[in-house]
Motif scaffolding. Structure first.
Motif, PDB file in Angstrom:
ATOM      1  N   LYS A 242     -12.218   1.015  -1.054  1.00  0.00           N
ATOM      2  CA  LYS A 242     -11.917   2.094  -0.108  1.00  0.00           C
ATOM      3  C   LYS A 242     -13.014   3.160  -0.158  1.00  0.00           C
ATOM      4  O   LYS A 242     -13.542   3.420  -1.234  1.00  0.00           O
ATOM      5  CB  LYS A 242     -10.576   2.745  -0.464  1.00  0.00           C
TER       6      LYS A 242
ATOM      7  N   ARG B 121      -1.172   2.276   5.140  1.00  0.00           N
ATOM      8  CA  ARG B 121      -0.283   1.123   5.301  1.00  0.00           C
ATOM      9  C   ARG B 121       0.022   0.872   6.776  1.00  0.00           C
ATOM     10  O   ARG B 121      -0.078  -0.260   7.261  1.00  0.00           O
ATOM     11  CB  ARG B 121       1.012   1.343   4.520  1.00  0.00           C
TER      12      ARG B 121
ATOM     13  N   GLU C 287       0.864  -1.192   0.000  1.00  0.00           N
ATOM     14  CA  GLU C 287       0.000   0.000   0.000  1.00  0.00           C
ATOM     15  C   GLU C 287       0.890   1.227   0.000  1.00  0.00           C
ATOM     16  O   GLU C 287       1.756   1.376   0.863  1.00  0.00           O
ATOM     17  CB  GLU C 287      -0.912  -0.022   1.234  1.00  0.00           C
TER      18      GLU C 287
ATOM     19  N   LEU D  36      -7.139  -4.008  -2.675  1.00  0.00           N
ATOM     20  CA  LEU D  36      -7.702  -2.801  -2.082  1.00  0.00           C
ATOM     21  C   LEU D  36      -7.839  -1.781  -3.192  1.00  0.00           C
ATOM     22  O   LEU D  36      -6.863  -1.479  -3.879  1.00  0.00           O
ATOM     23  CB  LEU D  36      -6.782  -2.247  -0.987  1.00  0.00           C
TER      24      LEU D  36
ATOM     25  N   ASP E 172      -2.806  -2.966  -2.863  1.00  0.00           N
ATOM     26  CA  ASP E 172      -3.491  -1.765  -3.324  1.00  0.00           C
ATOM     27  C   ASP E 172      -3.427  -1.743  -4.845  1.00  0.00           C
ATOM     28  O   ASP E 172      -2.407  -2.091  -5.443  1.00  0.00           O
ATOM     29  CB  ASP E 172      -2.807  -0.528  -2.738  1.00  0.00           C
TER      30      ASP E 172
END
Length: 236
Positions: free
Chosen positions: A99, A11, A5, A76, A49
């Motif tokens: 997110k 993170r 991330e 993510l 991510d």
């Protein structure tokens, strides 16, 4: 676990939460580091991510899958459009979280992924195509589909289907309950081990992706939507 991330605050917060939950976490800031760490010390699960500088999460996923690495991957993403989620599934991801997310949802999805996998990471494997087996007691069949749950192989007619872990389990559930309408909460509970609620589009994305692999020109559609209820497998 390997966490990639690029947002430092996210993170650090996620690394701390996962560590408190009992995971041993290696956290990196970009896709280059993620690939290097995955090659150096293969993790049990990856949390990637999507939007990272240089090599993004989708590229990391594609590289690992091309190498034959079947480690479960949770993406993510801040991208909420259906085509963006499908891109992640196409890249080989097993699940995704949008997110901003609740950390409890991340925990639930990770638990479900780890429950569903007993595979270990390995190097590239050249697996030759095998002919579809003759019907045996271990095969399940419905609506022109055949599945071998032990070997995790599936066919529509003579064509073998290339399915991800989640796709296979979803199709197996539908085949075992052919002709029965399964509601959303039942499918979520059986496949993900967690009901993400009426607002979640996760199931719709996976059904759409599975239809793309199942459907054939001039052949009946096999997975039908029962609006407001769920899905059913039948050959009309």
């Amino acid at each position: 676990m390997l966490l990639a991330e690029d947002d430092r605050a996210i993170r650090h917060a996620l690394e701390r939460a996962l560590t408190l939950e009992g995971y041993r976490v290696t956290a990196v800031a970009d896709g280059v580091e993620a690939l290097a760490q995955a090659h150096r010390t293969p993790p049990d699960v990856l949390v990637l991510d999507v939007m990272m500088p240089g090599i993004d999460g989708l590229q990391v996923c594609r590289v690992l899958r091309a190498e034959g690495d079947r480690t479960p991957i949770l993406m993510l993403t801040a991208l909420v459009e259906t085509q963006d989620r499908i891109a992640g599934l196409d890249a080989g991801a097993d699940d995704y979280v949008v997110k901003p997310f609740d950390v409890e949802e991340v925990f639930a999805r990770l638990r479900a992924l780890l429950r569903r996998t007993s595979e270990t990471n390995g190097g590239p494997v050249d697996v030759p195509k095998q002919p579809a087996p003759e019907p045996t007691a271990r095969l399940i069949e419905a609506a022109g589909l055949r599945m071998d749950p032990q070997a995790r192989r599936a066919w529509r007619g003579a064509r073998e289907l290339e399915l991800t872990r989640t796709e296979f389990e979803l199709l197996e559930l539908l085949v075992r309950n052919a002709g029965i309408v399964l509601d959303h909460s039942t499918i979520y509970d059986r496949i993900w081990g967690y009901d993400f609620g009426p607002g979640s589009k996760n199931l719709a994305v996976y059904v759409g992706y599975l239809r793309r692999k199942l459907d054939e020109p001039d052949a009946p559609q096999l997975i039908h939507t029962v609006r407001g209820v769920g899905y059913v497998l039948r050959e009309d």
